[in-house]
Write a protein that holds these residues in place. Structure first.
Motif, PDB file in Angstrom:
ATOM      1  N   GLN A  88       0.847  -1.201   0.000  1.00 19.70           N
ATOM      2  CA  GLN A  88       0.000   0.000   0.000  1.00 19.70           C
ATOM      3  C   GLN A  88       0.880   1.247   0.000  1.00 19.70           C
ATOM      4  O   GLN A  88       1.178   1.809   1.041  1.00 19.70           O
ATOM      5  CB  GLN A  88      -0.926   0.003   1.217  1.00 19.70           C
ATOM      6  N   ASN A 113      -6.845   6.005  -9.860  1.00 19.24           N
ATOM      7  CA  ASN A 113      -8.253   6.197  -9.462  1.00 19.24           C
ATOM      8  C   ASN A 113      -8.619   7.684  -9.424  1.00 19.24           C
ATOM      9  O   ASN A 113      -9.768   8.058  -9.681  1.00 19.24           O
ATOM     10  CB  ASN A 113      -8.512   5.608  -8.074  1.00 19.24           C
ATOM     11  N   ARG A 138      -9.579   8.519 -12.874  1.00 16.80           N
ATOM     12  CA  ARG A 138     -10.852   7.870 -13.208  1.00 16.80           C
ATOM     13  C   ARG A 138     -12.013   8.598 -12.516  1.00 16.80           C
ATOM     14  O   ARG A 138     -13.057   8.871 -13.104  1.00 16.80           O
ATOM     15  CB  ARG A 138     -10.776   6.398 -12.763  1.00 16.80           C
ATOM     16  N   GLY A 150     -12.858   2.355   2.650  1.00 17.39           N
ATOM     17  CA  GLY A 150     -11.934   2.267   1.511  1.00 17.39           C
ATOM     18  C   GLY A 150     -12.460   3.097   0.362  1.00 17.39           C
ATOM     19  O   GLY A 150     -12.511   2.645  -0.776  1.00 17.39           O
ATOM     20  N   ASP A 189     -10.850   6.296   4.288  1.00 17.67           N
ATOM     21  CA  ASP A 189      -9.762   5.549   3.658  1.00 17.67           C
ATOM     22  C   ASP A 189      -8.520   5.790   4.498  1.00 17.67           C
ATOM     23  O   ASP A 189      -8.529   6.627   5.394  1.00 17.67           O
ATOM     24  CB  ASP A 189      -9.527   6.055   2.222  1.00 17.67           C
ATOM     25  N   PHE A 190      -7.432   5.028   4.236  1.00 16.27           N
ATOM     26  CA  PHE A 190      -6.218   5.345   4.998  1.00 16.27           C
ATOM     27  C   PHE A 190      -5.135   6.003   4.171  1.00 16.27           C
ATOM     28  O   PHE A 190      -4.077   6.301   4.675  1.00 16.27           O
ATOM     29  CB  PHE A 190      -5.696   4.145   5.800  1.00 16.27           C
ATOM     30  N   LEU A 193      -5.130  10.244  -1.602  1.00 15.15           N
ATOM     31  CA  LEU A 193      -6.479  10.138  -2.163  1.00 15.15           C
ATOM     32  C   LEU A 193      -7.449  11.032  -1.396  1.00 15.15           C
ATOM     33  O   LEU A 193      -8.300  11.708  -1.983  1.00 15.15           O
ATOM     34  CB  LEU A 193      -6.955   8.681  -2.117  1.00 15.15           C
ATOM     35  N   ASP A 231      -8.317   3.400   9.681  1.00 15.10           N
ATOM     36  CA  ASP A 231      -8.049   2.037   9.222  1.00 15.10           C
ATOM     37  C   ASP A 231      -9.354   1.240   9.221  1.00 15.10           C
ATOM     38  O   ASP A 231     -10.028   1.164  10.259  1.00 15.10           O
ATOM     39  CB  ASP A 231      -7.026   1.402  10.182  1.00 15.10           C
ATOM     40  N   TRP A 264     -14.681  -2.243  -3.914  1.00 16.45           N
ATOM     41  CA  TRP A 264     -13.355  -2.763  -4.289  1.00 16.45           C
ATOM     42  C   TRP A 264     -12.458  -2.897  -3.058  1.00 16.45           C
ATOM     43  O   TRP A 264     -11.285  -2.533  -3.092  1.00 16.45           O
ATOM     44  CB  TRP A 264     -12.660  -1.826  -5.307  1.00 16.45           C
ATOM     45  N   ILE A 301      -8.971  -7.024  -0.950  1.00 17.85           N
ATOM     46  CA  ILE A 301      -7.592  -6.508  -0.911  1.00 17.85           C
ATOM     47  C   ILE A 301      -7.097  -6.249   0.513  1.00 17.85           C
ATOM     48  O   ILE A 301      -5.922  -5.981   0.711  1.00 17.85           O
ATOM     49  CB  ILE A 301      -7.431  -5.210  -1.752  1.00 17.85           C
ATOM     50  N   VAL A 302      -7.985  -6.326   1.509  1.00 20.36           N
ATOM     51  CA  VAL A 302      -7.500  -6.093   2.877  1.00 20.36           C
ATOM     52  C   VAL A 302      -6.807  -7.358   3.401  1.00 20.36           C
ATOM     53  O   VAL A 302      -7.047  -8.461   2.911  1.00 20.36           O
ATOM     54  CB  VAL A 302      -8.630  -5.687   3.850  1.00 20.36           C
TER      55      VAL A 302
HETATM   56  C1  SAM Z   1      -9.009  -1.019  -4.875  1.00 16.68           C
HETATM   57  S1  SAM Z   1      -9.020   0.550  -4.047  1.00 16.68           S
HETATM   58  C2  SAM Z   1     -10.687   1.037  -4.255  1.00 16.68           C
HETATM   59  C3  SAM Z   1     -10.874   2.503  -4.047  1.00 16.68           C
HETATM   60  C4  SAM Z   1     -12.318   2.994  -4.233  1.00 16.68           C
HETATM   61  N1  SAM Z   1     -13.232   2.312  -3.354  1.00 16.68           N
HETATM   62  C5  SAM Z   1     -12.730   2.812  -5.671  1.00 16.68           C
HETATM   63  O1  SAM Z   1     -13.678   2.065  -5.911  1.00 16.68           O
HETATM   64  O2  SAM Z   1     -12.105   3.419  -6.537  1.00 16.68           O
HETATM   65  C6  SAM Z   1      -8.940   0.062  -2.359  1.00 16.68           C
HETATM   66  C7  SAM Z   1      -8.968   1.239  -1.398  1.00 16.68           C
HETATM   67  O3  SAM Z   1      -8.977   0.732  -0.080  1.00 16.68           O
HETATM   68  C8  SAM Z   1      -8.058   1.477   0.695  1.00 16.68           C
HETATM   69  N2  SAM Z   1      -7.649   0.608   1.802  1.00 16.68           N
HETATM   70  C9  SAM Z   1      -7.007  -0.576   1.738  1.00 16.68           C
HETATM   71  N3  SAM Z   1      -6.842  -1.103   2.971  1.00 16.68           N
HETATM   72  C10 SAM Z   1      -7.394  -0.215   3.836  1.00 16.68           C
HETATM   73  C11 SAM Z   1      -7.522  -0.154   5.245  1.00 16.68           C
HETATM   74  N4  SAM Z   1      -7.053  -1.146   6.023  1.00 16.68           N
HETATM   75  N5  SAM Z   1      -8.128   0.900   5.785  1.00 16.68           N
HETATM   76  C12 SAM Z   1      -8.603   1.919   5.018  1.00 16.68           C
HETATM   77  N6  SAM Z   1      -8.509   1.938   3.672  1.00 16.68           N
HETATM   78  C13 SAM Z   1      -7.914   0.878   3.090  1.00 16.68           C
HETATM   79  C14 SAM Z   1      -6.946   1.869  -0.257  1.00 16.68           C
HETATM   80  O4  SAM Z   1      -6.233   2.995   0.174  1.00 16.68           O
HETATM   81  C15 SAM Z   1      -7.750   2.128  -1.525  1.00 16.68           C
HETATM   82  O5  SAM Z   1      -8.168   3.462  -1.613  1.00 16.68           O
END
Ligand code: SAM
Length: 456
Positions: free
Chosen positions: A135, A143, A146, A179, A202-203, A207, A257, A275, A279-280
């Motif tokens: 990350q 993004n 987009r 997120g 988000d963290f 962004l 977080d 999304w 991914i977490v």
């Molecule tokens: C695949 S991106 C999707 C972003 C947005 N939701 C979109 O649809 O464009 C995943 C997002 O989750 C955030 N993220 C990942 N792990 C996280 C966590 N533990 N806490 C907060 N945000 C998190 C990332 O920073 C990222 O912005």
């Protein structure tokens, strides 16, 4: 952001997890344990270890800027070596854009107090931080474009699919987007689905700071570096980012977080995970329980995105059917489901684009789930700095691997061959004679590849 009482009503201390937060001059303060959380660049910074997270993101920013500077030096060296007229145009375009790009990123991220650190590139490379190493600040940089620069097609398709599965969810009430990234979906939902309150969380501060500016009606300029540029001039494009109109009131951006959220139990009528679930670092059952705990009874969990679980054990890399089964086991009614192929990250300047078969669901909370395990804060021996560092089993393994890596790297003197180095490893009894040469070769291939990744 004006009246923050509606935000205060849903907040909860992410450290003690027992009491609410109140906004005071120094930031958000816990009414129970008295822990304080700063507001950085107008965004509540609600991590359980706020200073440590700030330092980690600052470190990532510094590493990013150093990486960009290295890239610019490489471009200038290639230019000095003599290249064709067109190659010169392209490399000069990139070098100038990267230089400006670094300044723009540092400016946007100035609330992290960038000037406060002075660590070398190699140190950043060596000392990985607690944030998941995959990350970085610019992981989801595209993004931003987009969301706020390429037009509405992708964003509209996402919202339309979500609305189709959520058609029976009439009152979005207090909505949390976990997120939320650079915030376009949260913005669109706030403007079109009429929640009383939307919290975009988000963290990633890059962004979030961009989301803050554009949703307030500002126009930002940031570079896009497309994956497969259509023309020479498309290798670096300074794009203008803006929202269709300033966001209406009741929209809040929060840095926190998703695995240790700063929200009260059952504070939300709607929780959206776009999304995010695959991914977490946390397994899906725990994440589903966490979402459940944030929802009031009868509230709705809206999920959207791909289901590409690739982390954890094999058993945790779920199929669609397993995902649905877990939703049922964690207190949700059978969801309304939609599946659709939609364009994804289709930059008008790039020959590369994806077509994603996305899934959306809307699942109503029927009952409470067993509580999700608490995500740990950093242990005292890391935070306080004066405690002995425990000799953990995984540290012992890492230490041996690191010693071998350092030993091999130190053997590189411009004269020794792979065979020479392998022989020395065998003499040191670090590896068997049979394995030594292939191991050194594999290691050097990886080092060579790693050092060529620009990472900007
Ligand atoms: C695949 S991106 C999707 C972003 C947005 N939701 C979109 O649809 O464009 C995943 C997002 O989750 C955030 N993220 C990942 N792990 C996280 C966590 N533990 N806490 C907060 N945000 C998190 C990332 O920073 C990222 O912005």
């Amino acid at each position: 952001m004006t009246d923050q009482a509606d935000l205060a009503a849903v907040l909860h201390c992410p450290r003690c997890m027992r009491a609410g937060l109140a906004l005071q001059r120094a930031g958000w303060i816990c009414g129970g344990c008295n822990a304080g959380y700063p507001v950085l660049g107008d965004i509540p910074w609600l991590f359980a270890d706020p200073q440590s997270m700030r330092a980690q993101w600052r470190g990532r920013l510094q590493f990013l800027v150093l990486s960009i500077e290295r890239e610019v030096r490489t471009l200038r060296t290639e230019l000095a070596g003599g290249v064709s007229v067109l190659a010169r145009q392209r490399l000069e375009l990139l070098a100038a854009a990267y230089e400006d790009h670094a300044l723009r990123l540092a400016q946007i991220l100035s609330p992290l107090d960038f000037a406060a650190t002075n660590t070398g590139y190699e140190t950043h490379l060596a000392l990985r931080t607690r944030l998941p190493t995959d990350q970085g600040l610019t992981n989801y940089y595209v993004n931003l474009h987009r969301d706020w620069a390429w037009g509405d097609a992708e964003n509209d398709a996402a919202l339309a699919l979500i609305r189709s599965v959520a058609e029976r969810h009439v009152d979005w009430g207090a909505t949390l987007v976990l997120g939320a990234g650079s915030g376009r979906l949260a913005y669109d939902m706030h403007m079109q689905c009429a929640p009383r309150l939307t919290v975009a969380m988000d963290f990633n501060p890059l962004l979030l700071f961009v989301a803050r500016d554009v949703t307030r009606g500002a126009e930002l300029e940031l570079y896009e570096f497309p994956i497969a540029p259509r023309r020479l001039a498309d290798h670096a494009i300074l794009r203008s980012l803006s929202a269709p109109q300033p966001v209406r009131s009741g929209f809040y951006i929060v840095a926190a977080d998703a695995l240790r959220t700063p929200f009260a139990p059952e504070a939300f009528d709607t929780v959206v995970t776009p999304w995010l679930i695959d991914i977490v670092s946390e397994d899906f059952t725990s994440l589903a329980a966490r979402v459940n705990a944030l929802l009031r009874p009868g509230g709705a969990w809206i999920n959207f995105g791909s289901l590409a679980f690739s982390q954890g054990t094999r058993a945790q890399r779920l199929s669609f059917e397993e995902t649905l089964e877990i939703i049922g086991r964690t207190g949700f009614a059978q969801p309304a489901i939609g599946e659709q192929s939609i364009p994804y990250m289709a930059s008008p300047a790039s020959r590369h684009a994806r077509l994603e078969s996305v899934v959306a669901w809307c699942a109503r909370k029927e009952s409470a789930a067993p509580p999700a395990p608490a995500e740990g804060t950093l242990p005292d021996w890391i935070v306080l700095g004066d405690r002995p560092v425990p000799l953990l089993e995984e540290f012992k393994v890492q230490a041996v691997a690191t010693r071998i890596h350092a030993y091999v790297m130190a053997l590189i003197d411009g004269r020794r061959s792979i065979r020479d180095m392998a022989r020395m490893l065998v003499e040191q009894r670090l590896i068997s004679a049979e394995d030594a040469e292939p191991a050194v070769r594999r290691f050097l291939i990886r080092m060579r590849e790693d050092s060529r990744k620009s990472g900007v």
